[in-house]
Design an enzyme around this catalytic site. Structure first.
Site, PDB file in Angstrom:
ATOM      1  CG  ASP A   9      -0.391  -0.267   2.684  1.00  0.00           C
ATOM      2  OD1 ASP A   9       1.139  -0.386   2.672  1.00  0.00           O
ATOM      3  OD2 ASP A   9      -1.094  -0.852   3.701  1.00  0.00           O
ATOM      4  CG  ASN A  61      -9.262  -1.176  10.689  1.00  0.00           C
ATOM      5  OD1 ASN A  61      -8.636  -1.628  10.654  1.00  0.00           O
ATOM      6  ND2 ASN A  61     -10.152  -0.381  10.839  1.00  0.00           N
ATOM      7  CG  HIS A 112      -5.991  -2.057   8.437  1.00  0.00           C
ATOM      8  ND1 HIS A 112      -5.986  -1.319   8.408  1.00  0.00           N
ATOM      9  CD2 HIS A 112      -4.592  -2.258   8.279  1.00  0.00           C
ATOM     10  CE1 HIS A 112      -5.504  -0.261   8.939  1.00  0.00           C
ATOM     11  NE2 HIS A 112      -4.449  -1.265   8.706  1.00  0.00           N
ATOM     12  CD  GLU A 118      -8.625   1.079   6.592  1.00  0.00           C
ATOM     13  OE1 GLU A 118      -8.629   0.569   7.942  1.00  0.00           O
ATOM     14  OE2 GLU A 118      -8.002   1.711   6.803  1.00  0.00           O
TER      15      GLU A 118
HETATM   16  C1  GLP Z   1      -0.183   0.193   8.507  1.00  0.00           C
HETATM   17  C2  GLP Z   1      -0.704  -0.077   7.203  1.00  0.00           C
HETATM   18  C3  GLP Z   1      -0.328  -1.916   6.416  1.00  0.00           C
HETATM   19  C4  GLP Z   1       0.150  -2.500   8.384  1.00  0.00           C
HETATM   20  C5  GLP Z   1      -0.690  -2.331   9.538  1.00  0.00           C
HETATM   21  C6  GLP Z   1      -0.189  -2.694  11.153  1.00  0.00           C
HETATM   22  O1  GLP Z   1      -1.987   1.203   8.628  1.00  0.00           O
HETATM   23  N1  GLP Z   1      -1.464   0.306   6.010  1.00  0.00           N
HETATM   24  O2  GLP Z   1       0.264  -2.433   5.939  1.00  0.00           O
HETATM   25  O3  GLP Z   1       0.667  -3.929   8.218  1.00  0.00           O
HETATM   26  O4  GLP Z   1      -1.205  -1.172   9.202  1.00  0.00           O
HETATM   27  O5  GLP Z   1       0.625  -1.323  11.125  1.00  0.00           O
HETATM   28  P1  GLP Z   1       1.825  -1.089  12.451  1.00  0.00           P
HETATM   29  O6  GLP Z   1       2.126  -2.282  12.147  1.00  0.00           O
HETATM   30  O7  GLP Z   1       2.241   0.224  12.451  1.00  0.00           O
HETATM   31  O8  GLP Z   1       0.509  -1.664  13.220  1.00  0.00           O
END
Ligand code: GLP
Length: 251
Positions: free
Chosen positions: A67, A136, A138, A143
């Site tokens: 992403d 959440n 995702h 989302e």
């Molecule tokens: C982010 C990214 C995801 C990631 C997830 C967890 O916003 N878009 O690709 O896997 O959310 O992030 P974190 O490891 O900072 O909790």
């Protein structure tokens, strides 16, 4: 789904890095899907260590990040592309031409998503997809909502997700883009193998949704139950809401 629970987040991160290194040894030209986020930092540090120790050669690999924020090109210091350069790509022997990203700085997002999907397909698909998970549930930036889209697309970010990403923008929620480009769930499920890492209590509920025996677009990660080769790497706090206590921490 195969679950492994570790006593510490560091051990879970090392297991994720080992899975990537093992994949590269099995198939040096592997196509890897990669996440960003805080959870991935310890994974990338360990991958760099393995690379320096001669145990992870990226010279023939290709990477596809899952992403990127809309409006941020690769040169933008807050882009996920810059994050990857700083924490992984600039520290290993991956040829720059083998880095594949959804470019958030393009004008025509649909065309950019088609191009990205075409590159994945053109190189034979993803061999190993490494994923994090949002609080959440995702995955990538798919989302929760009434529907999910199978292929890469532009999407609106949940407020919770923008809050979680605010630290990347000096804690300023207003600076976090409202939209992103993300690999679609179908493209993720097309990967030959998936490794998901989640650490910390804030992920426990989302992790639980992957083991509840139900598929729901309100819990995007629950769709990973459709895949035949998913390994879930957790620390103890992230494993708190697993259905029954059948998962003991690895010694
Ligand atoms: C982010 C990214 C995801 C990631 C997830 C967890 O916003 N878009 O690709 O896997 O959310 O992030 P974190 O490891 O900072 O909790």
């Amino acid at each position: 789904m195969n679950v492994r629970v570790f006593r510490t987040s560091e051990e879970a991160a090392h297991a994720a890095a080992s899975a990537v290194a093992a994949q590269l040894r099995r198939k040096p030209g592997s196509k890897l899907g990669l996440p960003t986020g805080r959870t991935s930092l310890a994974v990338y540090d360990e991958l760099v260590r393995l690379h320096e120790a001669g145990a992870a050669d990226f010279s023939r690999a290709h990477t596809f990040n899952v992403d990127e924020f809309v409006g941020l090109s690769c040169r933008h210091p807050r882009s996920f592309c810059s994050f990857m350069e700083q924490h992984l790509f600039g520290r290993i022997n991956l040829p720059p031409a083998h880095v594949h990203f959804l470019n958030g700085g393009t004008q025509d997002h649909d065309e950019e998503c088609r191009r990205f999907e075409g590159e994945i397909a053109g190189l034979g698909g993803l061999d190993l997809l490494l994923l994090g998970i949002g609080g959440n549930a995702h995955i990538g930036f798919n989302e929760p909502g009434r529907s999910l889209r199978p292929r890469s697309h532009r999407t609106r970010l949940a407020l919770e997700t923008r809050r979680a990403n605010a630290p990347l923008f000096d804690g300023r929620l207003q600076a976090v883009p409202r939209e992103a480009l993300t690999m679609g769930i179908g493209t993720m499920l097309d990967a030959r193998a998936i490794v998901l890492i989640a650490t910390g209590r804030s992920k426990a509920r989302a992790v639980g949704s992957m083991f509840a025996g139900r598929l729901s677009t309100d819990q995007p990660a629950s769709l990973l139950q459709l895949h035949r080769s998913v390994e879930v790497l957790l620390d103890l706090p992230a494993a708190e809401k697993l259905p029954e206590s059948g998962f003991d921490a690895e010694a």
